[in-house]
Design an enzyme around this catalytic site. Sequence first.
Site, PDB file in Angstrom:
ATOM      1  N   TYR A  28      -7.136  -8.532  -3.818  1.00 22.38           N
ATOM      2  CA  TYR A  28      -6.542  -7.326  -4.487  1.00 22.38           C
ATOM      3  C   TYR A  28      -7.701  -6.410  -5.000  1.00 22.38           C
ATOM      4  O   TYR A  28      -8.224  -6.307  -6.154  1.00 22.38           O
ATOM      5  CB  TYR A  28      -6.159  -7.768  -5.916  1.00 22.38           C
ATOM      6  CG  TYR A  28      -5.028  -9.011  -5.817  1.00 22.38           C
ATOM      7  CD1 TYR A  28      -3.631  -8.722  -5.027  1.00 22.38           C
ATOM      8  CD2 TYR A  28      -5.110 -10.392  -6.157  1.00 22.38           C
ATOM      9  CE1 TYR A  28      -2.529  -9.921  -4.992  1.00 22.38           C
ATOM     10  CE2 TYR A  28      -4.310 -11.300  -6.064  1.00 22.38           C
ATOM     11  CZ  TYR A  28      -2.825 -11.077  -5.355  1.00 22.38           C
ATOM     12  OH  TYR A  28      -2.124 -12.007  -5.216  1.00 22.38           O
ATOM     13  N   LEU A  33      -2.143  -2.934 -13.436  1.00 23.77           N
ATOM     14  CA  LEU A  33      -1.868  -2.512 -14.670  1.00 23.77           C
ATOM     15  C   LEU A  33      -1.956  -3.791 -15.679  1.00 23.77           C
ATOM     16  O   LEU A  33      -2.598  -3.764 -16.696  1.00 23.77           O
ATOM     17  CB  LEU A  33      -0.410  -1.954 -14.929  1.00 23.77           C
ATOM     18  CG  LEU A  33       0.092  -1.811 -16.240  1.00 23.77           C
ATOM     19  CD1 LEU A  33      -0.922  -0.697 -16.968  1.00 23.77           C
ATOM     20  CD2 LEU A  33       1.406  -0.823 -16.125  1.00 23.77           C
ATOM     21  N   ASP A  35      -2.877  -6.800 -15.149  1.00 22.06           N
ATOM     22  CA  ASP A  35      -4.063  -7.414 -14.896  1.00 22.06           C
ATOM     23  C   ASP A  35      -5.363  -6.838 -15.766  1.00 22.06           C
ATOM     24  O   ASP A  35      -6.010  -7.565 -16.626  1.00 22.06           O
ATOM     25  CB  ASP A  35      -4.806  -7.469 -13.462  1.00 22.06           C
ATOM     26  CG  ASP A  35      -3.742  -8.023 -12.218  1.00 22.06           C
ATOM     27  OD1 ASP A  35      -2.602  -7.517 -12.307  1.00 22.06           O
ATOM     28  OD2 ASP A  35      -4.354  -9.038 -12.001  1.00 22.06           O
ATOM     29  N   TYR A  79      -6.015  -3.390   1.741  1.00 18.80           N
ATOM     30  CA  TYR A  79      -4.600  -3.963   1.066  1.00 18.80           C
ATOM     31  C   TYR A  79      -3.422  -3.460   1.870  1.00 18.80           C
ATOM     32  O   TYR A  79      -3.263  -2.514   2.222  1.00 18.80           O
ATOM     33  CB  TYR A  79      -4.471  -3.522  -0.218  1.00 18.80           C
ATOM     34  CG  TYR A  79      -3.498  -3.899  -1.128  1.00 18.80           C
ATOM     35  CD1 TYR A  79      -3.643  -5.481  -1.475  1.00 18.80           C
ATOM     36  CD2 TYR A  79      -2.465  -3.383  -1.719  1.00 18.80           C
ATOM     37  CE1 TYR A  79      -2.607  -5.971  -2.124  1.00 18.80           C
ATOM     38  CE2 TYR A  79      -1.694  -3.979  -2.458  1.00 18.80           C
ATOM     39  CZ  TYR A  79      -1.559  -5.321  -2.719  1.00 18.80           C
ATOM     40  OH  TYR A  79      -0.526  -5.855  -3.154  1.00 18.80           O
ATOM     41  N   GLN A 105       4.751  -2.118 -14.238  1.00 17.00           N
ATOM     42  CA  GLN A 105       4.546  -3.562 -14.238  1.00 17.00           C
ATOM     43  C   GLN A 105       4.649  -3.707 -15.909  1.00 17.00           C
ATOM     44  O   GLN A 105       4.944  -2.942 -16.698  1.00 17.00           O
ATOM     45  CB  GLN A 105       2.760  -3.768 -13.703  1.00 17.00           C
ATOM     46  CG  GLN A 105       2.963  -4.993 -13.035  1.00 17.00           C
ATOM     47  CD  GLN A 105       1.577  -5.416 -12.478  1.00 17.00           C
ATOM     48  OE1 GLN A 105       0.575  -4.679 -12.940  1.00 17.00           O
ATOM     49  NE2 GLN A 105       1.511  -6.496 -11.566  1.00 17.00           N
ATOM     50  N   ASP A 166       6.421 -11.455  -8.402  1.00 13.84           N
ATOM     51  CA  ASP A 166       6.911 -10.857  -7.143  1.00 13.84           C
ATOM     52  C   ASP A 166       8.074 -11.895  -6.491  1.00 13.84           C
ATOM     53  O   ASP A 166       9.228 -11.016  -6.394  1.00 13.84           O
ATOM     54  CB  ASP A 166       5.899 -10.788  -6.111  1.00 13.84           C
ATOM     55  CG  ASP A 166       4.702 -10.093  -6.590  1.00 13.84           C
ATOM     56  OD1 ASP A 166       4.720  -9.732  -7.736  1.00 13.84           O
ATOM     57  OD2 ASP A 166       3.668  -9.968  -5.846  1.00 13.84           O
ATOM     58  N   GLU A 406      -5.889 -18.280  -9.007  1.00 10.81           N
ATOM     59  CA  GLU A 406      -4.774 -17.522  -9.212  1.00 10.81           C
ATOM     60  C   GLU A 406      -3.636 -18.327  -9.917  1.00 10.81           C
ATOM     61  O   GLU A 406      -3.129 -17.969 -10.805  1.00 10.81           O
ATOM     62  CB  GLU A 406      -4.323 -16.947  -8.079  1.00 10.81           C
ATOM     63  CG  GLU A 406      -3.528 -15.630  -8.034  1.00 10.81           C
ATOM     64  CD  GLU A 406      -3.279 -14.958  -6.747  1.00 10.81           C
ATOM     65  OE1 GLU A 406      -3.526 -15.541  -5.590  1.00 10.81           O
ATOM     66  OE2 GLU A 406      -2.389 -14.028  -6.692  1.00 10.81           O
TER      67      GLU A 406
HETATM   68  C1  GLC Z   1       0.404 -10.289  -7.491  1.00 14.74           C
HETATM   69  C2  GLC Z   1       1.046 -10.805  -8.798  1.00 14.74           C
HETATM   70  C3  GLC Z   1       0.931  -9.475 -10.021  1.00 14.74           C
HETATM   71  C4  GLC Z   1      -0.359  -9.280  -9.847  1.00 14.74           C
HETATM   72  C5  GLC Z   1      -1.192  -8.843  -8.593  1.00 14.74           C
HETATM   73  C6  GLC Z   1      -2.808  -8.393  -8.861  1.00 14.74           C
HETATM   74  O1  GLC Z   1       1.026  -9.002  -6.888  1.00 14.74           O
HETATM   75  O2  GLC Z   1       2.200 -11.125  -8.280  1.00 14.74           O
HETATM   76  O3  GLC Z   1       1.556 -10.091 -10.841  1.00 14.74           O
HETATM   77  O4  GLC Z   1      -0.385  -8.017 -10.918  1.00 14.74           O
HETATM   78  O5  GLC Z   1      -0.955  -9.632  -7.674  1.00 14.74           O
HETATM   79  O6  GLC Z   1      -3.365  -9.741  -9.480  1.00 14.74           O
END
Ligand code: GLC
Length: 433
Positions: A28, A33, A35, A79, A105, A166, A406
Amino acid sequence: MDNLKQKAVDVLKQNDRGSYTVPSPKLYPHQWLWDSCFVAIGLRHVDVQRAATELESLLRGQWANGMMPNIILSAEGHYWAGKDFWHSEVSDYAPKGVATSGLTQPPLLAIAVLAVARKMPTPEAHLFLKRLYPHLVSYHEWLYRERDPNNTGLVSLVNPWESGMDNSAPWMDTLKWMTALWISTLIRLRLDGVLQRRRQDTHDVPNSERMSATDALKVFHLAYLHRRNGYDSLKTLASSNYCLDDVGFNAILVRANEALRTIANEISEDLPYDLTYRIEKAPAALELLWSNEHKLYFSRHTKSQKLVTEASAASFLPLFSRGISPERAQALVQTLKSQSWWAKYPVPSAALDSKYFDPKRYWQGPTWINVNWMIISGLRHYGFKAEAETLKNICLELVEKSGFHEYFSPTYGSGHGIDNFSWTAALTIDLVS
Ligand code: GLC
């Protein structure tokens, strides 16, 4: 504990990009948001200025209509749903020169702002709150204006990505009715395998621990339809059959509304009249999601107004809202401690006896530290001190034995998804501080 805290601080340092923190450089590489809200809540114990910067950096992505996007895209990394997927410029409200997603989010921002301010000396806290306040007001106003146009008291989500969870059971159960022709054709021709190969997340993490290809296609399709509507929420709400009044999101909003009220008070501002009215209605509306039969809160299908009686760990987030009665909290905790939910390493993201339960698959079984952190906060608030302490110790045991993953298997405590994940590290800091 000092050692664990230091390791968590090191993870955040590695993922630090100056003014914001990526959830994971590999998987990622942008700013998310909720996070960043969790990161700030942890960082405030280590470097309160940097925690404040984490939150202020989110504001560059805010849309002119108040929307806070779930992703602010950077030029860095690869990504699978990047700039070319979102095309945020299709909306006149999107910020110029900053590429973002077109979804939001869970609205933890006001909660995180208040938590960070609490660690600052009073004059600085005052200035910080004053700077952030107008942005928070316009975000909450957007949520109610654009996502609850009929004034029901509950906001609706147009895509499971907005729930932050998700592929959780209630969303996937709703999307099972999706019959878009191109999706069924792709699946029939087995072209979903081609998409699967393009996905970055399944390069770094085994397929079996991520969203299935079919589910991913459906979520993409919903995002595409919203983009085609120019990210106009009212249009999407009117046309889509796949919107939910998500229980986790609304529970967090009830708590965030209270944080916003506290902030307004502290800086002697009056919240706009309409927003105050919405805020006051919200806890009673949350109560509409309660099922006495299941002794649980559920998400509700926006169009049919029927509860989706597939639960996820979000069903326990009304504890975090602080807006439910002590009796409800008591009943909810009883369900939490039942065989369906109290795994060896709770809280599983799907019930252990659900047909969706899979201990390693993303939001369909694994235990997540951010969800536990919110549940712990709720347990403490309602006086369940022993349960809160047990859950906290379980979180610490998980990261001690398996690292800052995670997510974790609720059965074995093994770590899954990506490692060195920012919010796992940040919330560990908060739990030990
Ligand atoms: C995934 C998770 C989401 C989080 C993102 C970045 O999409 O489901 O909640 O914000 O990863 O960590």
